[in-house]
Design an enzyme around this catalytic site. Structure first.
Site, mmCIF file in Angstrom:
data_model
loop_
_atom_site.group_PDB
_atom_site.id
_atom_site.type_symbol
_atom_site.label_atom_id
_atom_site.label_comp_id
_atom_site.label_asym_id
_atom_site.label_seq_id
_atom_site.Cartn_x
_atom_site.Cartn_y
_atom_site.Cartn_z
ATOM 1 N N ASP A 32 2.188 -8.225 -13.923
ATOM 2 C CA ASP A 32 2.870 -7.378 -14.907
ATOM 3 C C ASP A 32 4.247 -7.033 -14.344
ATOM 4 O O ASP A 32 4.467 -7.148 -13.140
ATOM 5 C CB ASP A 32 2.062 -6.143 -15.343
ATOM 6 C CG ASP A 32 1.614 -5.235 -14.206
ATOM 7 O OD1 ASP A 32 2.114 -5.363 -13.075
ATOM 8 O OD2 ASP A 32 0.755 -4.368 -14.471
ATOM 9 N N HIS A 60 2.592 -7.899 -9.231
ATOM 10 C CA HIS A 60 3.049 -6.647 -9.861
ATOM 11 C C HIS A 60 4.529 -6.482 -9.536
ATOM 12 O O HIS A 60 4.884 -6.119 -8.417
ATOM 13 C CB HIS A 60 2.267 -5.447 -9.323
ATOM 14 C CG HIS A 60 0.813 -5.458 -9.696
ATOM 15 N ND1 HIS A 60 0.390 -5.325 -10.999
ATOM 16 C CD2 HIS A 60 -0.311 -5.598 -8.958
ATOM 17 C CE1 HIS A 60 -0.943 -5.371 -11.032
ATOM 18 N NE2 HIS A 60 -1.390 -5.543 -9.810
HETATM 19 C C1 XIL Z 1 -6.083 -0.721 -11.284
HETATM 20 C C2 XIL Z 1 -6.609 -0.580 -12.707
HETATM 21 O O1 XIL Z 1 -5.784 -1.325 -13.560
HETATM 22 C C3 XIL Z 1 -6.644 0.866 -13.118
HETATM 23 O O2 XIL Z 1 -7.283 1.015 -14.389
HETATM 24 C C4 XIL Z 1 -7.382 1.690 -12.071
HETATM 25 O O3 XIL Z 1 -7.315 3.057 -12.407
HETATM 26 C C5 XIL Z 1 -6.795 1.481 -10.702
HETATM 27 O O4 XIL Z 1 -6.803 0.092 -10.389
HETATM 28 N N1 XIL Z 1 -4.341 -3.841 -7.616
HETATM 29 C C6 XIL Z 1 -5.633 -4.228 -7.905
HETATM 30 C C7 XIL Z 1 -6.290 -3.716 -9.146
HETATM 31 O O5 XIL Z 1 -6.194 -5.060 -7.199
HETATM 32 O O6 XIL Z 1 -7.667 -3.572 -8.999
HETATM 33 C C8 XIL Z 1 -5.667 -2.404 -9.606
HETATM 34 O O7 XIL Z 1 -6.240 -2.064 -10.873
HETATM 35 C C9 XIL Z 1 -4.172 -2.537 -9.682
HETATM 36 C C10 XIL Z 1 -3.597 -2.852 -8.335
#
Ligand code: XIL
Length: 397
Positions: free
Chosen positions: A291, A258
């Site tokens: 992302d 991320h």
């Molecule tokens: C996020 C989802 O994308 C959302 O829809 C939800 O509300 C919260 O979680 N790290 C992770 C993922 O391991 O499971 C998370 O996903 C984003 C951050």
């Protein structure tokens, strides 16, 4: 046979992968790699290109593009939420498998592999569990037993159907947490102590001998000082090393990916070095939730191209850095984006002070952005000698 003898193992693998995946060009039409999907281009390297899947979007018949692209562009899928504990067991003792089952069946129909996400995490836990622990009605001992049962139940249900499981997610603190010295953070460490991590991997292995078992975390794309007190990748590295030394069956490290264009970004060789360092422990690696978000200033929201263009470029460059690093390291088995369209991205709902967005590879109308084209280019232009097919580890006992 003679040919084989002088070919390196890598070259044999390249030849085999190429033979399996080359689409015969029509006699009058040259082979056009740009017309291939990310999935098809990834297979040339033995690399799975995946996406997180939002089940509501997948089932929305008024949004057919979502299902079409999930099917056509990706060779791997991850449940964005459907396999989290709060989704699976909203009421104590009553598992609701509908959405998770549907994704696993969808993947099978489309010959996609599944990354299971997630068995142990401090977020999106059922309220009955967290409130039971908070009010003392669930003891520590019972909590550990509930975790064992949860892991066993979920992993057994999908035994043989999950390629990689995120067994433990985000167990390590960040430098901005208190205390700032990196440590095991969150609900599980607080209630069970860090020993839950080894337990979780052992319980998962007992329930599925073939799945690759991953530790998954964010901000581990590139090493910093090398001091585990303030360098998160180093802390994770040392943790995995320690688990392996204890004989814990951990097969991989997932780097979520991320990123944000407003931060100091990494370069390809930095990220390559990080993957190599994890790989040197003898585990697989993967990018699991890529992302690249941007701040949505008023000018961006008003459509000002002078602010939009640099964001699109920086986002594409970051997607590409992670892809190139992954391609360069043979243990990097998959590259998964956390949603593929800005129409269905968690970013705007999650990062709103200041507002952020534009984090995926397709815009809100499913038009591919330059990030999509860069990923494609990376897959097209990569090959031997530096980029060789993936090497998957055997699941550890
Ligand atoms: C996020 C989802 O994308 C959302 O829809 C939800 O509300 C919260 O979680 N790290 C992770 C993922 O391991 O499971 C998370 O996903 C984003 C951050």
């Amino acid at each position: 046979m003679k040919l084989r003898r002088w070919m390196t193992a890598g070259a044999v693998a390249v030849a085999t992968v190429a033979a399996l995946n080359t689409v015969p060009a029509a006699a009058n039409r040259p082979y056009d790699p740009t017309a291939q999907s990310l999935a098809a281009l990834g297979l040339r390297h033995g690399l799975q290109v995946g996406t997180a899947v939002d089940m509501a979007a997948l089932n929305d018949t008024s949004d057919p593009q979502y299902r079409r692209l999930t099917t056509s562009e990706f060779s791997s899928v991850t449940a964005e939420n459907a396999m989290k504990w709060e989704s699976l067991e909203p009421t104590r003792g009553a598992y609701d498998w509908a959405a998770a089952d549907q994704l696993v069946e969808f993947a099978k129909r489309n010959r996609q592999s599944v990354r299971g996400h997630v068995l142990v995490w401090h977020n999106q836990l059922p309220a009955w569990l967290t409130s039971g622990v908070a009010d003392g009605s669930i003891s520590r001992q019972e909590l550990r037993e509930l975790l064992r049962r949860h892991i066993t139940t979920v992993v057994s249900r999908y035994k043989g159907k999950i390629w990689q499981w995120d067994v433990v997610n985000e167990a390590v603190s960040d430098p901005w947490d208190t205390p700032s010295t990196l440590h095991y953070k969150g609900f599980w460490a607080q209630n069970l102590g860090p020993g839950y991590i080894a337990d979780a991997f052992r319980w998962a292995r007992a329930a599925d001998p073939k799945a690759l078992l991953f530790y998954n975390d964010y901000n581990i794309e590139a090493f910093g000082s090398g001091n585990p007190a303030d360098d998160k990748p180093q802390f994770v590295h040392d943790m995995v090393k320690g688990l392996l030394a204890q004989g814990v069956p951990i097969d991989g490290v997932g780097s979520q990916g991320h990123l944000g264009t407003q931060y100091g970004n990494y370069d390809t060789l930095q990220v390559t070095a990080a993957l190599k360092k994890f790989a040197a422990l003898g585990v697989a690696t993967a990018f699991t939730e890529v992302d690249v978000r941007s701040e949505m200033t008023e000018a961006v929201q008003a459509g000002n191209s002078a602010e939009i263009n640099p964001r699109l470029q920086a986002s594409a460059a970051n997607f590409s850095v992670l892809m190139k690093a992954c391609l360069a390291v043979r243990s990097c088995l998959s590259y998964t984006v956390w949603g593929f369209s800005d129409k269905h991205s968690w970013v705007p709902g999650w990062f709103n002070d200041p507002p952020q967005g534009m984090a995926t590879i397709y815009d809100e109308s499913y038009q591919p952005k330059r990030a999509y084209h860069e990923l494609k280019s990376d897959l097209i232009f990569a090959g031997p000698p530096y980029v060789l097919p993936r090497i998957a580890p055997k699941p550890r006992r």
